[in-house]
Design a protein around this motif. Structure first.
Motif, mmCIF file in Angstrom:
data_model
loop_
_atom_site.group_PDB
_atom_site.id
_atom_site.type_symbol
_atom_site.label_atom_id
_atom_site.label_comp_id
_atom_site.label_asym_id
_atom_site.label_seq_id
_atom_site.Cartn_x
_atom_site.Cartn_y
_atom_site.Cartn_z
ATOM 1 N N LYS A 213 43.529 39.392 48.495
ATOM 2 C CA LYS A 213 44.822 38.712 48.629
ATOM 3 C C LYS A 213 45.412 38.899 50.016
ATOM 4 O O LYS A 213 46.202 38.078 50.468
ATOM 5 N N MET A 214 45.040 39.997 50.671
ATOM 6 C CA MET A 214 45.513 40.232 52.035
ATOM 7 C C MET A 214 44.586 39.578 53.058
ATOM 8 O O MET A 214 44.791 39.733 54.256
ATOM 9 N N ASN A 215 43.543 38.885 52.579
ATOM 10 C CA ASN A 215 42.522 38.264 53.442
ATOM 11 C C ASN A 215 41.734 39.292 54.243
ATOM 12 O O ASN A 215 41.099 38.963 55.243
ATOM 13 N N ASP B 142 46.963 44.957 57.386
ATOM 14 C CA ASP B 142 47.872 44.011 58.025
ATOM 15 C C ASP B 142 47.143 43.248 59.121
ATOM 16 O O ASP B 142 46.883 43.777 60.203
ATOM 17 N N LEU B 143 46.823 41.998 58.847
ATOM 18 C CA LEU B 143 46.052 41.204 59.797
ATOM 19 C C LEU B 143 46.767 40.964 61.124
ATOM 20 O O LEU B 143 46.150 40.488 62.079
ATOM 21 N N GLN C 191 36.841 38.966 52.323
ATOM 22 C CA GLN C 191 36.689 37.521 52.123
ATOM 23 C C GLN C 191 35.322 37.199 51.517
ATOM 24 O O GLN C 191 34.542 36.431 52.097
ATOM 25 N N GLY D 233 38.390 45.569 39.878
ATOM 26 C CA GLY D 233 39.012 44.653 40.835
ATOM 27 C C GLY D 233 40.288 45.179 41.465
ATOM 28 O O GLY D 233 40.892 44.512 42.301
ATOM 29 N N THR D 234 40.699 46.387 41.091
ATOM 30 C CA THR D 234 42.035 46.833 41.492
ATOM 31 C C THR D 234 42.174 47.063 42.986
ATOM 32 O O THR D 234 43.270 47.030 43.512
ATOM 33 N N ILE E 217 40.428 42.975 44.777
ATOM 34 C CA ILE E 217 41.267 41.773 44.671
ATOM 35 C C ILE E 217 42.544 41.949 45.503
ATOM 36 O O ILE E 217 43.041 41.004 46.121
ATOM 37 N N ASP E 218 43.033 43.170 45.537
ATOM 38 C CA ASP E 218 44.166 43.497 46.408
ATOM 39 C C ASP E 218 43.822 43.122 47.849
ATOM 40 O O ASP E 218 44.581 42.424 48.541
ATOM 41 N N VAL F 77 32.299 43.003 41.535
ATOM 42 C CA VAL F 77 33.670 43.344 41.154
ATOM 43 C C VAL F 77 33.637 44.026 39.797
ATOM 44 O O VAL F 77 32.959 43.592 38.875
ATOM 45 N N MET G 209 43.989 34.353 50.105
ATOM 46 C CA MET G 209 42.682 34.624 49.499
ATOM 47 C C MET G 209 41.731 33.464 49.788
ATOM 48 O O MET G 209 42.096 32.309 49.621
ATOM 49 N N TYR G 210 40.544 33.826 50.235
ATOM 50 C CA TYR G 210 39.537 32.806 50.498
ATOM 51 C C TYR G 210 38.846 32.416 49.189
ATOM 52 O O TYR G 210 38.784 33.204 48.253
ATOM 53 N N PRO G 211 38.330 31.203 49.137
ATOM 54 C CA PRO G 211 37.672 30.774 47.896
ATOM 55 C C PRO G 211 36.324 31.482 47.714
ATOM 56 O O PRO G 211 35.703 31.902 48.681
ATOM 57 N N PHE G 212 35.927 31.588 46.472
ATOM 58 C CA PHE G 212 34.646 32.234 46.170
ATOM 59 C C PHE G 212 34.145 31.692 44.846
ATOM 60 O O PHE G 212 34.927 31.241 44.006
#
Lengths: 743, 177, 339
Positions: free
Chosen positions: C39-41, C124-125, C44, C31-32, C35-36, C28, C1-4
């Motif tokens: 977390k996977m980036n 999937d990155l 961002q 967030g369901t 935010i998911d 947001v 997760m990137y900062p914000f």
């Protein structure tokens, strides 16, 4: 009235209150001071090399402590044997961060350590890595002709026995015969708890690893070998494991990573894998099975042939016993069993609940159903006609086998007699109804275990053994055994486990814990009992004077003569009069080879399942399951039932939904999460009846237990698949049976 | 075939982490002030900062229910919400429902019906079941099963979970069908 | 997760202003999904504006006889709202067929519309994805695509919209009210989500900075004859392979009005007007239903692992139409399959 006979009753779990209150501590829940967090970076390619890791960019972030990779890991053990754990298969174990070579997708290539979990996760996302990609192969279909027979290597693996009789000729001459191929994809254990290790830096090169593992000694030995740690420098603890199912049999890379970082940073570190990474630590292998069967005019089996091929990694020969069971579950003079592996660019598979047996059982028991239909026989009747009273693989009698009784009781409970044989002949609720059955066999084993028992002057007993609790009820059954052996109430006994400071116990798996550790616990308590008897005999007027240990019994807090209950002393009085503050005894237990050598020792089961199929939409609802298990003596009716209920859920998952799908283009699992790797939810689960058929068996071990962690899963998957055939007339031979296969 | 796969560097350098600040959370009737950055999930705040480890991380993506807590009496997945979003809320975790020596009716029913094995999904199951009772929408076994399906249990203790929740629902007069 | 960075908006104007003042920001709600994805980036955002506590949670009658669903009302509160249950039982059932009770308790109505399409590769990155990185290619085409689209897909993207709620909304045809830097406007629900075309990176037609404030349902709720049928790989807590929302008005056994929408088959909730037209004036017979179902899937295209969806959709439409005509499905507190 005896209140201290606990074995065979159904007491609540002794660790239940801790678990339901959230106060049982799993490996990621030890809040050691000054903790740093490690986040694993996984390879996005299946094969190739790491060319460059641009670690300096993220090292520069404030709060990032280090980036570990093959570029900077310190000197570690060089030889394969240092990385071999107790149940490592043949080959060269995977060494995390050892070289730039990528040998499987999601291979861990770096560990980022930071002050907080969030920062480590972020830094891991930022870490740029250059890869050189090479062609990979992850598709078992391409290796059909490249299977090879593995050598030995893994503990517990047995190559299939040589053929007996003349299977090919018998098949040719059979009255009826079938031949079919069965397949299932990869499946992942997916325990609810993520693999996590919290390593506490105790200073001076000493660490304690709170690790998610099914074997604390296995991990300790591995860490000593890999990191060159002394016996006193590493302690491994796991008091509660949030599910294992085999995923924790071998040390996972999470513990390697956490220990590496801790030793290098001299600071406590926690490493937790993501759910996605939980698909990179071993799995039930993608397996292809070919079954051929033929019958004689009387419905007995003329020939049985079972061949299996499954995937393994490039670096290890992962093996499991898939086909051997087919040579012993039914009586047949002409049998041929074959077993091969094929190498792919994947991680090594890993024992997963009823390894081998669960796979082979689907082939065997669906084929038995097909054979029954081909021979015009009721599937249950067909099995009864081929009942094996001897294990023909080894030509020995069974130490006990009440499978016939399982068939009888389960069929009656299920109402098998209401079933009409013809497919598509039953309907209910506007849907097609089907009934199917399947059964299985699993071995009853005992391995070397040790335990220590201590009793204090106030009569509180503590027993210790470094076994594990991953939901099987170990705390509870060991407490029952100890309490019953010394005639105490359960409340007076504390069983402690999962710590390498305790006497050694085997890895928890293979359904051998109850037999192995249970016997050690009993022996330790008996050794303590003998000491207590000696103390009791000290007073000149002791009513137990001259009594031998086998002439006394511990019951209701008393020590008394078996044949004269009035000749008794109160245990606490003995302890208090002795002046000792504590008595202790160590003991270990080994299987009695002499007694066992003439026997084949196995547990058996049968499952009956009913399904309703919506013919238009292909949806399958399992509406009832009855499972009967013959596994010697049941120590705790409640926890044992839960194990079988859970096994049925596993069997249902394998039948209807579980499959990890590989995208061969990327050589990568695509549904590596809980949203798309489906395990059953509450709404999938029907009413389940569990029947235990008691077996008296003093050959397997003094407790008479065979273990039930695996056997309950057998038969279930096949029973559901057979029920779907019965309902629809469609024989689905590649699992899982998702709705599209019925359209 | 040889191909280089390289992630493009983030434009304008690496975004710097956002500093922490005080976040006031009302957890199990007590107010705690934690130093958190916005990116800390409620789940991680509970486990890693408030050291309330009864709430479990099973997937971190809202796909398993192990992290279920009650926010203002309603069950949610604490992994998919941020701690900073809950400054005015009443958060109840498994530790707030009962203790080993003083179990709540649901906790006791879970023990009695052996509604778990490894215990890892259990706090989430129980918080979810408490939320189910609070909602008052489940009046039959089929409805309980459906409304408890947001909580995976890999040990497969679903039969026991159904029995435990049914027993408590019955005792509260919830079951009518 | 990137900062914000993070802020909480006090009213709609404040939210819109706050978002406009931060580059790369996002609203947001529950967030369901966001935010998911963070977390996977995959997502961002540099700044989050919390809109969950804006005063938009009301569900209230509209003067035109319709019902306004506030954007921050949770999916649970919406499903269980007495007005929704009585007048829009199709919506009630569709919401309760989705996700899990926990997710429905957090997810907002606005957020339900805003959830991204679901695809293994999007998440999937390690794999290319045109939606994530325009121009990088679609991994699902020629890959594993069991959950992917059979209708309205493009060569750039075959992902599906995962919502159940939105399938019912597609049938009920509300207006989506939004507020943004340029003021307020209304978007027909049908025009809210978009097909992938050459720009799969855009899931909807919102302009930069716009915030959903409500969903305004028209009066017609098809409360007597409706069906929501969801087919999936397990019996609960799974995304739809195919779902069907049907609303009918009947005069005897004659269909006088019809709505038909599908989920799990396209980049957006798939409403089929021509199928609806085919139903109007017809008798509710198996023959009619079969003809309409065949029409809906006539142009469907399979991608390999999802070929079965074409036949499954056809059969599911027939079943759902039959169920709706029979009028046996009821609103409830729980969705039990509708089968």
């Amino acid at each position: 009235m005896t209140q201290t006979n606990h074995i065979g009753k159904a007491p609540n779990r002794v660790d239940g209150p801790l678990k339901v209150a959230g106060t049982a501590h799993y490996s990621g829940e030890f809040n050691v001071p000054h903790l740093a967090y490690g986040y694993v970076v996984s390879s996005p390619i299946a094969k190739g090399k790491v060319v460059a890791i641009h670690a300096d960019e993220v090292r520069a972030l404030p709060g990032v402590l280090e980036v570990f990779s093959h570029e900077n890991v310190p000197y570690l053990a060089w030889f394969d044997k240092s990385y071999k754990d107790q149940i490592a298969p043949g080959g060269s174990p995977f060494r995390p961060l050892h070289s730039p070579d990528i040998t499987f997708n999601q291979q861990p290539v770096a560990l980022v350590v930071a002050d907080t979990f969030e920062l480590a996760r972020y830094a891991a996302a930022l870490l740029r890595i250059d890869y050189e990609q090479e062609d990979h192969e992850t598709n078992l279909e391409t290796k059909r002709t490249e299977g090879y027979a593995p050598g030995g290597g893994k503990t517990g693996f047995q190559a299939p026995p040589p053929p007996r009789g003349n299977p090919d000729k018998a098949l040719k001459n059979a009255t009826h015969s079938i031949e079919a191929e069965y397949a299932h994809g990869a499946q992942h254990h997916n325990p609810m708890e993520l693999f996590t290790t919290t390593v506490e830096w105790r200073g001076d090169g000493k660490i304690t690893a709170y690790d998610k593992t099914q074997g604390v000694y296995n991990v300790k030995n591995y860490l000593m070998g890999v990191f060159g740690l002394g016996k006193d420098e590493v302690r491994v603890v796991n008091q509660f494991m949030g599910g294992g199912f085999g995923a924790g049999l071998r040390p996972q890379y999470s513990v390697f990573m956490a220990v590496l970082a801790t030793l290098e940073l001299k600071r406590s570190v926690r490493v937790t894998l993501t759910r996605q990474q939980m698909f990179s630590i071993g799995h039930r292998p993608n397996t292809l099975q070919l079954l051929k069967m033929g019958t004689n005019p009387d419905g007995t089996l003329a020939s049985l042939q079972h061949h299996a091929l499954h995937e393994t990694s490039q670096f290890e020969d992962y093996t499991e016993n898939i086909v051997n069971w087919s040579g012993m579950l039914y009586q047949c003079e002409n049998v041929k069993l074959g077993y091969q592996l094929a190498k792919l660019d994947i991680y090594s598979p890993q024992d997963m609940r009823a390894p081998g047996a669960a796979s082979g059982n689907v082939g065997l028991e669906v084929a038995m159903d097909e054979m029954a239909y081909a021979a015009g026989l009721d599937p249950l009747e067909f099995r009864l006609r081929n009942y094996a009273d001897r294990d023909q693989n080894v030509d020995k009698p069974f130490s006990s086998k009440k499978l016939r009784e399982c068939y009888k009781q389960a069929a009656a409970k299920f109402g098998w007699e209401t079933r009409t044989q013809k497919p598509r002949s039953m309907r209910a609720n506007g849907k097609l109804r089907g009934m199917g059955m399947g059964g299985g066999v699993w071995d009853a084993t005992q391995t070397k275990s040790a335990a220590k028992a201590l009793i204090s002057a106030d009569g509180k007993l503590t027993v210790r053994s470094a076994t594990g609790e991953n939901g099987t009820g170990t705390y509870t059954i060991m407490t029952q055994i100890a309490a019953e052996t010394l005639g105490l109430p359960l409340e007076a006994v504390t069983f402690e486990l999962g710590d390498t400071d305790q006497p050694e116990a085997p890895i928890q798996g293979g359904s051998w814990t109850a037999a192995s550790v249970g016997t050690a616990v009993k022996n330790a308590c008996d050794a303590l009992g003998e000491k207590i008897l000696k103390l009791a005999q000290k007073p000149a007027d002791s009513p137990l004077k001259d009594a031998k240990y086998d002439e006394v019994e511990f019951v209701n807090g008393q020590l008394r003569l078996r044949l004269d209950h009035d000749q008794a002393v109160v245990l606490r009085d003995v302890l208090q009069a002795s002046g000792e503050t504590q008595l202790e005894a160590d003991s270990s237990a080994l299987p009695n080879m002499l007694k066992q050598q003439g026997y084949s020792m196995h547990s058996h089961n049968v499952a009956f399942a009913e399904v309703e199929v919506d013919e238009d939409l292909g949806t399958i609802k399992v509406t009832r399951v009855v499972s009967a298990v013959a596994a010697g003596r049941i120590l705790n009716q409640k926890t044992a039932r839960s194990q079988v209920l859970g096994s049925v859920v596993w069997g249902l998952g394998m039948a209807l939904m579980e499959e990890t799908v590989m995208d061969h283009k990327f050589g990568r699992y695509v549904n590596h999460n809980f949203a798309e790797y489906h395990i059953p939810v509450n709404a999938d689960i029907p009413h389940i009846d569990v029947i235990f058929v008691h077996e008296d068996d003093d050959i397997v071990n003094p407790l008479g237990v065979k273990g039930i962690g695996e056997v309950g899963m057998l038969g279930v998957t096949a029973a559901i698949a057979n029920a779907v055939f019965h309902a629809t007339g469609k024989r689905v031979r590649d699992l899982p049976i998702m709705l599209d296969k019925l359209l | 075939m040889s191909q280089l796969l390289t992630r493009a560097p983030a434009s304008g350098g690496l975004p710097a982490p956002v500093p922490t600040g005080p976040v006031r959370l009302h957890i199990n009737g007590e107010t705690q002030t934690l130093q958190l950055a916005p990116w800390t999930s409620l789940l991680d705040a509970l486990r890693e900062y408030a050291h309330l480890t009864g709430t479990k991380k099973g997937c971190d993506h809202g796909q398993c229910g192990a992290c279920t807590v009650l926010v203002n009496g309603r069950r949610i997945n604490s992994c998919l919400t941020l701690a900073v979003m809950h400054e005015d809320d009443d958060i109840t975790t498994i530790e707030g429902l009962g203790t080993p020596d003083n179990l709540s009716p649901l906790q006791q029913a879970f023990v009695d019906h052996d509604a778990f094995q490894c215990g890892y999904c259990t706090p989430g199951q129980i918080c979810s079941a408490q939320g189910l009772l609070n909602e008052g929408r489940a009046h039959s076994e089929a409805e309980i099963k459906e409304l408890m399906s947001g909580n995976l249990c890999r040990c497969g203790a679903y039969v026991g979970i159904l029995d435990a929740v049914s027993e408590v629902a019955n005792s509260q007069g919830e079951m009518v069908k | 997760m990137y900062p914000f960075t993070y802020s909480r908006a006090t009213d709609v104007a404040d939210a819109v202003r706050d978002k406009a003042g931060h580059d790369g920001s996002a609203y947001v709600g529950g967030g369901t999904n966001l935010i998911d994805l963070m977390k996977m980036n995959v997502e961002q955002p540099a700044h989050l504006v919390n809109v969950a506590k804006l005063p938009l949670a009301k569900i209230e009658d509209l003067p035109n006889g319709g019902l306004r669903l506030g954007a921050t009302a949770t999916n649970s509160d919406t499903a269980w709202n007495e007005q929704v249950k009585a007048r829009y039982p199709l919506l009630n059932q569709a919401i309760l067929a989705g996700a899990s009770p926990q997710l429905r308790n957090a997810a907002t109505n606005g957020g339900n519309l805003m959830q991204r399409t679901r695809c293994y590769y999007f998440y999937d990155l390690a794999t290319p994805c045109n939606k994530r990185e325009p121009g990088s290619g679609c991994s699902a085409i020629g890959g594993f695509n069991r959950i992917h689209a059979i209708l309205g897909a493009s060569e750039a993207c075959i992902a599906t919209h995962p919502s159940d709620m939105c399938v019912a909304l597609a049938a009920l045809a509300p207006t989506v009210r939004v507020s943004g830097p340029q003021g307020e406007r209304s978007i027909a629900f049908e025009d809210f989500h978009r097909l992938p075309g050459d720009h799969p990176e855009f899931d909807n037609t919102l302009a930069e900075g716009e915030l959903i404030t409500s969903l305004d349902l028209p009066e017609k709720g098809f409360a007597k004859h409706f069906a929501y049928l969801k087919l999936r790989d397990r019996h609960s807590y799974a995304f739809a392979l195919v779902s069907v929302a049907v609303g009918l008005e009947m005069d005897g056994d004659t269909i006088t009005d019809a709505r038909l929408a599908l989920g799990g088959v396209a980049h957006k909730p798939w409403r089929d007007h021509s199928a609806e037209a085919l139903l109007k004036g017809q008798h509710a017979t198996a023959e009619t239903f079969g003809r309409v179902a065949a029409h809906v899937v006539a142009n469907a295209v399979g991608q390999g692992s999802n070929d079965f969806k074409i036949e499954l959709a056809r059969r599911a439409i027939v079943r759902a139409l039959k169920q709706a005509a029979e009028g046996k499905q009821e609103a409830g507190d729980v969705y039990l399959g509708g089968q």
